[in-house]
Design a protein around this motif. Structure first.
Motif, PDB file in Angstrom:
ATOM      1  N   GLU A 178       8.343  -3.698  46.743  1.00 56.62           N
ATOM      2  CA  GLU A 178       7.058  -3.430  46.089  1.00 56.62           C
ATOM      3  C   GLU A 178       6.844  -1.933  45.894  1.00 56.62           C
ATOM      4  N   TYR A 179       7.511  -1.106  46.722  1.00 55.73           N
ATOM      5  CA  TYR A 179       7.266   0.332  46.705  1.00 55.73           C
ATOM      6  C   TYR A 179       8.399   1.140  46.074  1.00 55.73           C
ATOM      7  N   ILE A 180       9.636   0.648  46.196  1.00 56.51           N
ATOM      8  CA  ILE A 180      10.785   1.432  45.746  1.00 56.51           C
ATOM      9  C   ILE A 180      11.623   0.625  44.751  1.00 56.51           C
ATOM     10  N   LYS A 225      10.943  -8.414  41.962  1.00 57.23           N
ATOM     11  CA  LYS A 225      10.203  -7.316  41.335  1.00 57.23           C
ATOM     12  C   LYS A 225       9.446  -7.812  40.102  1.00 57.23           C
ATOM     13  N   PHE A 233       7.645   7.525  44.392  1.00 55.38           N
ATOM     14  CA  PHE A 233       7.221   6.331  45.123  1.00 55.38           C
ATOM     15  C   PHE A 233       6.966   6.722  46.583  1.00 55.38           C
ATOM     16  N   GLY A 263       8.113   2.944  51.447  1.00 52.42           N
ATOM     17  CA  GLY A 263       9.148   2.071  50.890  1.00 52.42           C
ATOM     18  C   GLY A 263      10.496   2.304  51.550  1.00 52.42           C
ATOM     19  N   SER A 307       9.519  -3.893  50.834  1.00 51.36           N
ATOM     20  CA  SER A 307      10.011  -2.570  50.425  1.00 51.36           C
ATOM     21  C   SER A 307      10.200  -2.503  48.912  1.00 51.36           C
ATOM     22  N   GLY A 358      12.543  -0.323  53.913  1.00 51.01           N
ATOM     23  CA  GLY A 358      13.925  -0.674  53.599  1.00 51.01           C
ATOM     24  C   GLY A 358      14.842  -0.508  54.796  1.00 51.01           C
ATOM     25  N   SER A 413      16.402  -9.308  44.543  1.00 53.23           N
ATOM     26  CA  SER A 413      15.375  -8.264  44.570  1.00 53.23           C
ATOM     27  C   SER A 413      14.843  -7.950  43.173  1.00 53.23           C
ATOM     28  N   ALA A 473      16.486  -0.283  47.339  1.00 55.57           N
ATOM     29  CA  ALA A 473      16.215  -1.209  48.436  1.00 55.57           C
ATOM     30  C   ALA A 473      17.506  -1.825  48.977  1.00 55.57           C
TER      31      ALA A 473
END
Length: 315
Positions: free
Chosen positions: A96-98, A31, A155, A159, A94, A163, A27, A103
């Motif tokens: 991308e947002y958190i 990112k 955020f 997200g 997920s 997740g 992850s 995650a």
């Protein structure tokens, strides 16, 4: 147990742990890829596609080497792979947002979700140990995800939803596919499922992928890297090491994915990890380890009782 046998067991423990650690760092690198302009659909599709190509290459090479070039088609494994693809795509989305550390904490909710799913679909009531473990995991999640300071969230809520959806999808995938393809060799099984995963991700993101301006060497490099550490190395490590150390210890070692992801997020992405979050991760790990140790002991007791009954009947 001799020193040589202890060394062999330790070697296989390292192998299984390496597979879990390999999963955990994905992850954070995804990112980084996002920061370079790539999105979840492009990353997950490229990873699945290249992973499938690598796995099929291994299958073909092994078949030629063994003098048996025969591939077993299994549409159920392809179909199971589509569910794996949806889960992977949702998880990467997920991220991308958190934060990556949050995650993975949300993905680990699959532990109590799997217990709940077995109760719903297979009428298997959870034991007191499982209930206690689930409560501890939820409590640990609140701390590990820093959900206490919810007013400080910067955020989108989407997200969090993604997740949890990834955890639910992965739970259902494991639940319904654990007994599929037991007659199919490991590499071929992985190749079929990864192919199904790539097909589903492409179907979901067909327009964005086919019209994307990001189909370049950089995406290929990221896809190859994530495929190697997320699609090839972990299954090889697990298949090699798990039969040697047993399911109970293997399940415990798989929990290393959680601290690995959190540590990588801190080290690579400079995500701030508070003392409270560390306590939360420790609570979650403790609950999962406690659950797996209890399961392992219960299975051994059942096996021991069965053997005693058989011996008694034979007399």
């Amino acid at each position: 147990m001799s020193v040589q046998n202890k060394f062999k067991i330790f070697k296989y423990i390292i192998i299984v742990a390496s597979g879990a650690l390999s999963y955990g760092m994905l992850s954070s690198f995804a990112k980084i890829a996002y920061s370079q302009g790539y999105n979840a659909g492009e990353i997950t599709f490229t990873q699945a596609l290249l992973g499938a190509l690598i796995l099929w290459s291994i299958v073909i090479f092994r078949s030629i080497k063994n003098g048996k070039f025969k591939l077993l088609g299994n549409w159920k494994l392809l179909l199971a792979g589509t569910s794996m693809g949806i889960s992977a795509y949702t998880y990467y989305l997920s991220v991308e947002y958190i934060p990556a550390s949050l995650a993975i904490v949300l993905l680990m909710q699959m532990t109590w979700m799997s217990i709940l799913a077995e109760w719903i679909f297979y009428k298997k009531r959870p034991s007191s140990v499982e209930i206690i473990s689930c409560i501890l995991i939820v409590v640990g999640t609140v701390f590990a995800g820093n959900l206490i300071n919810i007013e400080n969230f910067d955020f989108p809520l989407i997200g969090i939803i993604l997740g949890l959806a990834a955890a639910l999808l992965y739970t259902l995938y494991v639940l319904f596919t654990s007994k599929l393809g037991t007659e199919v060799p490991m590499f071929e099984k992985s190749a079929l499922m990864t192919t199904g995963s790539a097909m589903m991700i492409l179907l979901i993101n067909f327009q964005s992928i086919t019209t994307s301006p990001n189909l370049d060497l950089g995406l290929l490099q990221w896809g190859a890297f994530l495929a190697l550490f997320g699609t090839v190395i972990p299954p090889v490590c697990f298949t090699w090491g798990m039969p040697k150390i047993g399911a109970g210890l293997s399940a415990i070692l798989l929990t290393l994915e959680l601290p690995a992801a959190v540590f990588c997020a801190f080290l690579i992405l400079n995500e701030q990890i508070t003392f409270v979050q560390i306590i939360g991760v420790m609570i979650m790990l403790g609950a999962i380890v406690y659950l797996n140790i209890s399961k392992s002991k219960r299975e051994k007791q059942i096996q021991s009782t069965t053997v005693q009954d058989i011996n008694y009947e034979s007399k």
